[in-house]
Design a protein around this motif. Structure first.
Motif, PDB file in Angstrom:
ATOM      1  N   PRO A  70      39.300 -47.629  27.446  1.00  0.00           N
ATOM      2  CA  PRO A  70      39.415 -46.947  26.151  1.00  0.00           C
ATOM      3  C   PRO A  70      39.045 -45.475  26.299  1.00  0.00           C
ATOM      4  O   PRO A  70      38.203 -45.114  27.112  1.00  0.00           O
ATOM      5  N   GLU A  71      39.715 -44.637  25.517  1.00  0.00           N
ATOM      6  CA  GLU A  71      39.460 -43.196  25.577  1.00  0.00           C
ATOM      7  C   GLU A  71      38.864 -42.730  24.252  1.00  0.00           C
ATOM      8  O   GLU A  71      39.572 -42.567  23.260  1.00  0.00           O
ATOM      9  N   PHE A  72      37.546 -42.540  24.249  1.00  0.00           N
ATOM     10  CA  PHE A  72      36.850 -42.049  23.065  1.00  0.00           C
ATOM     11  C   PHE A  72      37.017 -40.530  23.049  1.00  0.00           C
ATOM     12  O   PHE A  72      36.803 -39.865  24.052  1.00  0.00           O
ATOM     13  N   THR A  73      37.410 -39.985  21.893  1.00  0.00           N
ATOM     14  CA  THR A  73      37.793 -38.576  21.847  1.00  0.00           C
ATOM     15  C   THR A  73      36.780 -37.677  21.143  1.00  0.00           C
ATOM     16  O   THR A  73      36.576 -36.544  21.574  1.00  0.00           O
ATOM     17  N   SER A  74      36.169 -38.137  20.042  1.00  0.00           N
ATOM     18  CA  SER A  74      35.247 -37.272  19.311  1.00  0.00           C
ATOM     19  C   SER A  74      34.398 -38.105  18.353  1.00  0.00           C
ATOM     20  O   SER A  74      34.662 -39.290  18.148  1.00  0.00           O
ATOM     21  N   PHE A  75      33.408 -37.443  17.780  1.00  0.00           N
ATOM     22  CA  PHE A  75      32.610 -38.094  16.740  1.00  0.00           C
ATOM     23  C   PHE A  75      32.144 -37.051  15.740  1.00  0.00           C
ATOM     24  O   PHE A  75      32.066 -35.864  16.051  1.00  0.00           O
ATOM     25  N   THR A  76      31.869 -37.523  14.525  1.00  0.00           N
ATOM     26  CA  THR A  76      31.274 -36.678  13.494  1.00  0.00           C
ATOM     27  C   THR A  76      30.066 -37.414  12.940  1.00  0.00           C
ATOM     28  O   THR A  76      30.047 -38.647  12.901  1.00  0.00           O
ATOM     29  N   ALA A  77      29.069 -36.658  12.525  1.00  0.00           N
ATOM     30  CA  ALA A  77      27.857 -37.231  11.939  1.00  0.00           C
ATOM     31  C   ALA A  77      27.603 -36.526  10.610  1.00  0.00           C
ATOM     32  O   ALA A  77      27.570 -35.296  10.563  1.00  0.00           O
ATOM     33  N   ILE A  78      27.444 -37.305   9.544  1.00  0.00           N
ATOM     34  CA  ILE A  78      27.123 -36.720   8.239  1.00  0.00           C
ATOM     35  C   ILE A  78      25.919 -37.447   7.656  1.00  0.00           C
ATOM     36  O   ILE A  78      25.700 -38.625   7.917  1.00  0.00           O
ATOM     37  N   ARG A  79      25.152 -36.711   6.876  1.00  0.00           N
ATOM     38  CA  ARG A  79      23.966 -37.295   6.254  1.00  0.00           C
ATOM     39  C   ARG A  79      24.367 -37.995   4.965  1.00  0.00           C
ATOM     40  O   ARG A  79      25.144 -37.475   4.176  1.00  0.00           O
ATOM     41  N   THR A  80      23.829 -39.189   4.764  1.00  0.00           N
ATOM     42  CA  THR A  80      24.007 -39.940   3.518  1.00  0.00           C
ATOM     43  C   THR A  80      22.621 -40.384   3.078  1.00  0.00           C
ATOM     44  O   THR A  80      22.129 -41.424   3.516  1.00  0.00           O
ATOM     45  N   GLY A  81      21.953 -39.573   2.254  1.00  0.00           N
ATOM     46  CA  GLY A  81      20.574 -39.866   1.857  1.00  0.00           C
ATOM     47  C   GLY A  81      19.657 -39.693   3.049  1.00  0.00           C
ATOM     48  O   GLY A  81      19.648 -38.655   3.694  1.00  0.00           O
ATOM     49  N   ASN A  82      18.876 -40.733   3.371  1.00  0.00           N
ATOM     50  CA  ASN A  82      17.985 -40.698   4.538  1.00  0.00           C
ATOM     51  C   ASN A  82      18.636 -41.274   5.782  1.00  0.00           C
ATOM     52  O   ASN A  82      17.957 -41.525   6.771  1.00  0.00           O
ATOM     53  N   ASN A  83      19.918 -41.526   5.731  1.00  0.00           N
ATOM     54  CA  ASN A  83      20.629 -42.139   6.845  1.00  0.00           C
ATOM     55  C   ASN A  83      21.680 -41.182   7.398  1.00  0.00           C
ATOM     56  O   ASN A  83      22.010 -40.175   6.778  1.00  0.00           O
ATOM     57  N   VAL A  84      22.202 -41.522   8.566  1.00  0.00           N
ATOM     58  CA  VAL A  84      23.277 -40.745   9.175  1.00  0.00           C
ATOM     59  C   VAL A  84      24.458 -41.677   9.403  1.00  0.00           C
ATOM     60  O   VAL A  84      24.311 -42.746   9.991  1.00  0.00           O
TER      61      VAL A  84
END
Length: 195
Positions: A70-84
């Motif tokens: 598998p070829e993983f290409t990118s990721f994004t992280a956003i905050r949702t309250g106290n979680n990511v």
């Protein structure tokens, strides 16, 4: 699947004849084992399966098809309250990987935070896996650690592109064009006025 599979002592693939895989779980009618790695992770290949029982090696009627890794290409992280919430992107392929086959950790400095996989969405070209890290409001991850099967890979997002080189590459030709236009305009004026 078959019969007398509880008598199988090992499994061998034609491309890795010296790598005997021991059964993980076997019964009279079924056998589970970990397949050896493919010869090449870049292309589709096929392998014949052989079962070792007593002093014999028997070929199975089934060939196993290996697909590229598998070829993983990118990721994004956003905050949702106290979680990511992390969205991990992978090129679509024929592996049909499910969220249950992955383990994901976000890495900040040297600390790893487990990400609980929740969903998978598929489009023509991209598979997206969503996961959440509880109780961590900081979204600055240098990389993700991704485990599937017995393989672990790291994925780093490329640094954001700097706008300055792009603006500079457009600005210089623009300035030169304006200067050339001013020069030509003045020259044509001076030619008309006879100076």
């Amino acid at each position: 699947m078959g019969s007398h599979l509880d008598l199988v002592e090992g499994v061998v693939h034609s491309h890795a004849k010296h790598d005997v895989k021991l059964p993980i779980d076997s019964s009279y009618q079924s056998l589970s084992y970990d397949t050896p790695e493919a010869e090449s992770t870049l292309m589709i290949s096929s392998s014949t399966v052989f079962l070792k029982a007593a002093n014999e090696t028997l070929a199975c009627s089934l060939n196993i098809t290996y697909h590229p890794e598998p070829e993983f290409t990118s990721f994004t992280a956003i905050r949702t309250g106290n979680n990511v919430r992390i969205t991990l992107k992978k090129k679509s392929d024929k592996l049909e990987m499910s969220k249950d086959e992955l383990s994901v950790w976000g890495v900040q400095d040297t600390q790893e935070y487990g990400c609980i996989l929740e969903a998978k969405e598929t489009s023509k070209e991209t598979d997206s896996f969503s996961c959440e890290i509880k109780g961590l409001p900081n979204t600055r991850f240098q990389k993700l650690k991704i485990k599937y099967g017995d393989k672990t890979v790291s994925l780093s997002n490329p640094p954001p592109h700097s706008v300055f080189p792009i603006v500079l590459s457009l600005l210089i030709p623009g300035i030169l064009a304006v200067l050339l236009a001013i020069y030509l305009w003045r020259k044509s004026r001076s030619d008309r006025n006879g100076f």
